[in-house]
Design an enzyme around this catalytic site. Structure first.
Site, PDB file in Angstrom:
ATOM      1  N   GLY A 130       8.276  -5.557  -3.425  1.00  0.00           N
ATOM      2  CA  GLY A 130       9.465  -5.405  -4.249  1.00  0.00           C
ATOM      3  C   GLY A 130      10.134  -4.067  -3.999  1.00  0.00           C
ATOM      4  CB  ALA A 157       4.507 -13.020  -3.489  1.00  0.00           C
ATOM      5  CB  THR A 172       4.069  -8.637  13.721  1.00  0.00           C
ATOM      6  OG1 THR A 172       4.219  -8.157  15.058  1.00  0.00           O
ATOM      7  CG2 THR A 172       3.235  -9.909  13.722  1.00  0.00           C
ATOM      8  CB  CYS A 174      -2.378  11.244 -19.814  1.00  0.00           C
ATOM      9  SG  CYS A 174      -2.118  12.828 -20.568  1.00  0.00           S
TER      10      CYS A 174
HETATM   11  C1  LIG Z   1       4.286  -0.843  21.363  1.00  0.00           C
HETATM   12  C2  LIG Z   1       4.655  -1.522  20.104  1.00  0.00           C
HETATM   13  N1  LIG Z   1       5.275  -0.828  19.136  1.00  0.00           N
HETATM   14  C3  LIG Z   1       5.610  -1.384  17.962  1.00  0.00           C
HETATM   15  C4  LIG Z   1       5.351  -2.703  17.712  1.00  0.00           C
HETATM   16  C5  LIG Z   1       5.759  -3.275  16.385  1.00  0.00           C
HETATM   17  O1  LIG Z   1       4.649  -3.513  15.607  1.00  0.00           O
HETATM   18  P1  LIG Z   1       4.712  -4.589  14.418  1.00  0.00           P
HETATM   19  O2  LIG Z   1       4.982  -5.895  15.021  1.00  0.00           O
HETATM   20  O3  LIG Z   1       3.397  -4.463  13.759  1.00  0.00           O
HETATM   21  O4  LIG Z   1       5.825  -4.179  13.522  1.00  0.00           O
HETATM   22  C6  LIG Z   1       4.708  -3.475  18.682  1.00  0.00           C
HETATM   23  C7  LIG Z   1       4.443  -4.892  18.433  1.00  0.00           C
HETATM   24  O5  LIG Z   1       3.760  -5.577  19.094  1.00  0.00           O
HETATM   25  C8  LIG Z   1       4.346  -2.868  19.903  1.00  0.00           C
HETATM   26  O6  LIG Z   1       3.721  -3.561  20.863  1.00  0.00           O
HETATM   27  C1  LIG Z   2      10.743  -4.178 -12.088  1.00  0.00           C
HETATM   28  C2  LIG Z   2       9.989  -3.816 -10.873  1.00  0.00           C
HETATM   29  N1  LIG Z   2      10.668  -3.489  -9.758  1.00  0.00           N
HETATM   30  C3  LIG Z   2      10.040  -3.154  -8.623  1.00  0.00           C
HETATM   31  C4  LIG Z   2       8.677  -3.129  -8.538  1.00  0.00           C
HETATM   32  C5  LIG Z   2       8.039  -2.755  -7.251  1.00  0.00           C
HETATM   33  O1  LIG Z   2       7.453  -3.855  -6.658  1.00  0.00           O
HETATM   34  P1  LIG Z   2       6.277  -3.674  -5.589  1.00  0.00           P
HETATM   35  O2  LIG Z   2       5.159  -3.036  -6.297  1.00  0.00           O
HETATM   36  O3  LIG Z   2       6.015  -5.053  -5.119  1.00  0.00           O
HETATM   37  O4  LIG Z   2       6.779  -2.797  -4.516  1.00  0.00           O
HETATM   38  C6  LIG Z   2       7.933  -3.448  -9.687  1.00  0.00           C
HETATM   39  C7  LIG Z   2       6.468  -3.398  -9.612  1.00  0.00           C
HETATM   40  O5  LIG Z   2       5.742  -3.816 -10.450  1.00  0.00           O
HETATM   41  C8  LIG Z   2       8.593  -3.812 -10.868  1.00  0.00           C
HETATM   42  O6  LIG Z   2       7.921  -4.132 -11.976  1.00  0.00           O
END
Ligand SMILES: Cc1ncc(COP(=O)(O)O)c(C=O)c1O
Ligand SMILES: Cc1ncc(COP(=O)(O)O)c(C=O)c1O
Lengths: 390, 128, 390, 128
Positions: free
Chosen positions: A70, A199, A236, A324
């Site tokens: 989120g 989700a 990915t 706190c």
């Molecule tokens: C060299 C390199 N950099 C960056 C990425 C991007 O990584 P990701 O797909 O986890 O975002 C890849 C993906 O295969 C990669 O081979």
């Molecule tokens: C109203 C609201 N916005 C944004 C977020 C942030 O979502 P996430 O923790 O999935 O990044 C939250 C998290 O609980 C939320 O309650």
């Protein structure tokens, strides 16, 4: 007994969702961008999930961009629209009761030369559409208002604000992370152009969020790279998490009415039970316009984190907006913006109910929590009232 | 986050309450910031024979209050003044970094109670 | 027979990793920011994973920031450092053989008023440290060079470049997504200040990446919000994915030497087998300084996507840098920047081997792939050479 | 991504090869862009009695080539000129959007082959 009443922090994963995810951790591990069958099946699974999420909020599948959370969706929305529309103007508006991911994105934009209006709220934490109107300038390109506050449960009058935004050709975003999957969320009815969801707030997996972006609306990416998500969000694809989000969305849609009635019943019992057994306790947020499973309170003379720990010792899990109990050691800005004095904000406690909670759990809490309050008040120098100060 | 020792002192704090005829009382903190501690001491022959506390605050604040009153009891005024925030944290098997201010508050509240006792004694000595 | 030779696209999840993740999908579902036991155990699990990832690349746990992917880590690094240091200068350098997530982040910075040098490479796809030196200006604040190319396997001379960067007080980032977990990666030895990695490249889950940021280095967040990851990366932590990444990192460290020897043996056999059975095939990238499991070729007169589909029909999964196999419909910029003409780049095919591949699978590929090449050349108008053009 | 029909035409393409004494030959595309198609036709009484192709390109390009030569065979010149890219895509049970250009190329290569035939006929008519 264990009673998990902190559904606003995160929800347990529905076993049906995990079941659907498992194949994608095993044989179906392909990269969704690969041209061969293993990749194509991953891609098909993503597209099915996209349809399901779209169906939950009543938009087209092509209007859904998957994100990792989120917070990512919120950053993407705020900064992506502000940048895409900066030639029209550099003023945006957000409410004072937004999640940190909106507030801090807005502050980042402020440092980058944008003007930001932080809209005030009333004692229920509600934004007045008339106030929104008042702050609009010719430079305003974006308004972002949270759908339902995770801290006090209040649901904002989005429809009215959306109309105002539309009249002024302003893009309208809502952070619906705490509401989507828990109450009806229909982007057409709400009149929003963008909407963030996550989700894990409806029994789906962590690591899966989404941003709805109305067709035709240009948005600058937050994560640049390859062609994933139509070139709007690189990386990915987290196939199992996306699949899980889809199934969770479908279940949420199917079971929404039932779940709402269930949590509302429990919540109402909890509110009556606690307010009748504890003195000097206030129910915060809007009494009617609120999330059905959401019960938030201020308990006077004692502090939130101490309550949470004693509750957890009894197997009851809840949240608090006290300084706190936060890593930042600041009382919740949401509570303060509602006009609640700091010393009262320290006594914040939030119970959020879920579909699997039972009446026994609620009764157990009604029995245990007053004892905890009493115990902590025994310890407090304010047990006879705030005048007993140092 | 919290050690088991700390949790014990939080869940079953020692020395909770007021001492109505205390020889010294010291308060520290502010409810706006989240923690308020009040320490009461009873002194005989320059020795702290009893100590109690009242605390508005988080788990760490309550545990620190419990621990510091325990540590103070039986000590001379001079010894008690030397109880450092590190010693309190250590006695609780450690405190998370963001909670160290709680042990500060505890040490300060005890010092104030002792100062209160000392200034009262001085006044009564002056009177006598 | 099935032979997955596309480990550069993604790896299958190690069953030991999935096993370790499962509890966090079930009972241990707490939000890692919650103050009660359920949250604390999630937090502890994250911190253990952080230690394991840190140990894999020889840094302190506090220097690891978890992200949702390699692409996110790359965007975060490039833009976060460029912004944090913009008062010192607005010039950055990246190589021409970077991943899209680096190239497109750099282009975004260019549009935002930064100057970007795209460093040329030699025919092996290698950056010459002397070239780096030549392009440094007083304004240069950041150099980012990929560790190992996913397309041609070439490993860059990071140590030398790191020294140059240090001499000029320039921050040095490397995209080590394709190398980390597959070859030794030691941030101290490489002399890098930042390093991106992704769990799915070493049998960990999708949705889990990390950025190493050297202690004391200020970086502007990409995702703003709460206090997660020390306030540097917001969003509810994806606990199962992070746990999985930790276990995958530990296994990679333990088994690294063994895995390297295994894939190198298979790769060498594959290279000899294919180049001796196929005419007009070129081995691309550096012949020695390359990832041990990486075999990349140009097969003349035929096109990559067609090869991939025929291979997949035989159960063999590979990748290609051809235009038709990419969604963007452009031949790989990496190949073109190495001086490979477009028509040859269309014949790119990449086999990347993994720890679970077997010699039988390799022999099967050596038997099948030459037949596929022959078949496609039968169909090609260029079967007798490029002069047979239209 | 690809339909089963398309995959069949890709994996077992029909009409692969050259026609050495073709009446018309048409080429389209460029290896730099990724696809080159060459179509050969044999014509008798204004009817295409045989068609073959050679293609450098992706799975879709090969399947399109196979399909278009199949579709051309038996058609009159006039009919064959009317084969649209949409008709080819449809005959293959659809093409992904980014692959539609392949069916363009196919239609164009066939047209060029027919034009080649027509211009050759014209030349030979002119000679006669
Ligand atoms: C060299 C390199 N950099 C960056 C990425 C991007 O990584 P990701 O797909 O986890 O975002 C890849 C993906 O295969 C990669 O081979
Ligand atoms: C109203 C609201 N916005 C944004 C977020 C942030 O979502 P996430 O923790 O999935 O990044 C939250 C998290 O609980 C939320 O309650």
């Amino acid at each position: 007994m264990r009673a998990y009443f902190d559904h606003v922090a995160t929800n347990p994963l529905d076993p049906r969702v995990l079941e659907a995810m498992l194949p994608y951790f095993k044989d179906e591990f392909g990269n969704a961008q690969s041209v061969y069958d293993l990749g194509l099946r991953a891609r098909d699974a993503i597209e099915l999930a996209r349809q399901r999420v779209a169906s939950l909020i009543n938009c087209k599948p092509s209007e859904i961009i998957f994100t990792s959370s989120g917070a990512e969706a919120n950053n993407f929305a705020i900064r992506g629209i502000a940048l895409a529309r900066q030639n029209r103007g550099k003023h945006i508006m957000v409410s004072r009761v937004e999640h940190h991911s909106i507030l801090n994105s807005a502050r980042f934009l402020e440092r980058s030369g944008f003007e930001v209006t932080f809209l005030p709220v009333d004692n229920y934490g509600m934004v007045d559409p008339e106030t929104v109107k008042k702050f609009i300038t010719k430079e305003t390109t974006l308004i972002s208002i949270i759908h339902a506050s995770s801290e006090v449960g209040t649901i904002q009058p989005l429809k009215e604000i959306g109309k105002i935004a539309k009249e002024h050709d302003i893009v309208f975003h809502t952070d619906a992370v705490s509401s989507t999957g828990n109450i009806p969320v229909d982007v057409q009815e709400l009149g929003v152009d963008l909407l963030s969801l996550a989700a894990n707030q409806f029994y789906g997996p962590k690591g899966a969020g989404a941003l709805y972006v109305r067709e035709g609306l240009r948005i600058v990416p937050l994560i640049y790279g390859g062609v994933q998500e139509g070139g709007r969000r690189a990386g990915t694809e987290n196939v199992p998490a996306i699949v899980g989000m889809g199934v969770a969305a479908e279940l949420a849609k199917e079971e929404l009415i039932e779940r709402m009635a269930h949590v509302k019943g429990l919540r109402d019992r909890l509110v009556v039970g606690l307010t009748s057994h504890i003195e000097d306790i206030q129910y915060t947020g809007h009494p009617q316009e609120r999330l059905p499973g959401h019960a938030s309170f201020l308990v006077e003379y004692i502090e939130g984190e101490a309550m949470l720990l004693m509750l957890a010792h009894k197997g009851i899990y809840a949240a608090s907006g006290s300084a706190c109990s936060s890593k930042a050691l600041k009382a919740s800005p949401v509570l303060l913006s509602m006009g609640i004095p700091s010393h009262l904000a320290q006594g914040s406690v939030v119970f959020t109910l879920g579909k699997d909670n039972t009446l026994e759990e609620v009764e157990y809490c009604i029995e245990e929590f007053p004892k905890i309050v009493e115990r902590l008040r025994e310890i407090s120098p304010f047990k006879k009232g705030w005048q007993q100060a140092v | 986050m919290y050690s088991q020792k700390l949790m014990e002192h939080f869940l079953s704090p020692k020395n909770v309450g007021e001492i109505p005829d205390a020889d010294g009382v010291g308060g520290e903190g502010n409810p706006v910031c989240g923690d308020v501690m009040k320490v009461y001491i009873k002194v005989e022959d320059d020795k702290i024979v009893d100590a109690k506390f009242q605390t508005f605050g988080c788990g760490a604040a309550i545990a620190v209050s419990s621990m510091i009153t325990e540590m103070a009891k039986g000590k001379t005024i001079e010894e008690a003044l030397k109880i450092s925030k590190e010693a309190i944290a250590e006695a609780l098997d450690g405190l998370p970094p963001q909670k160290m201010h709680c042990s500060n508050l505890g040490a300060d509240a005890l010092k104030k109670a002792i100062q209160d006792y000392l200034s009262k004694r001085k006044t009564s000595e002056d009177v006598n």
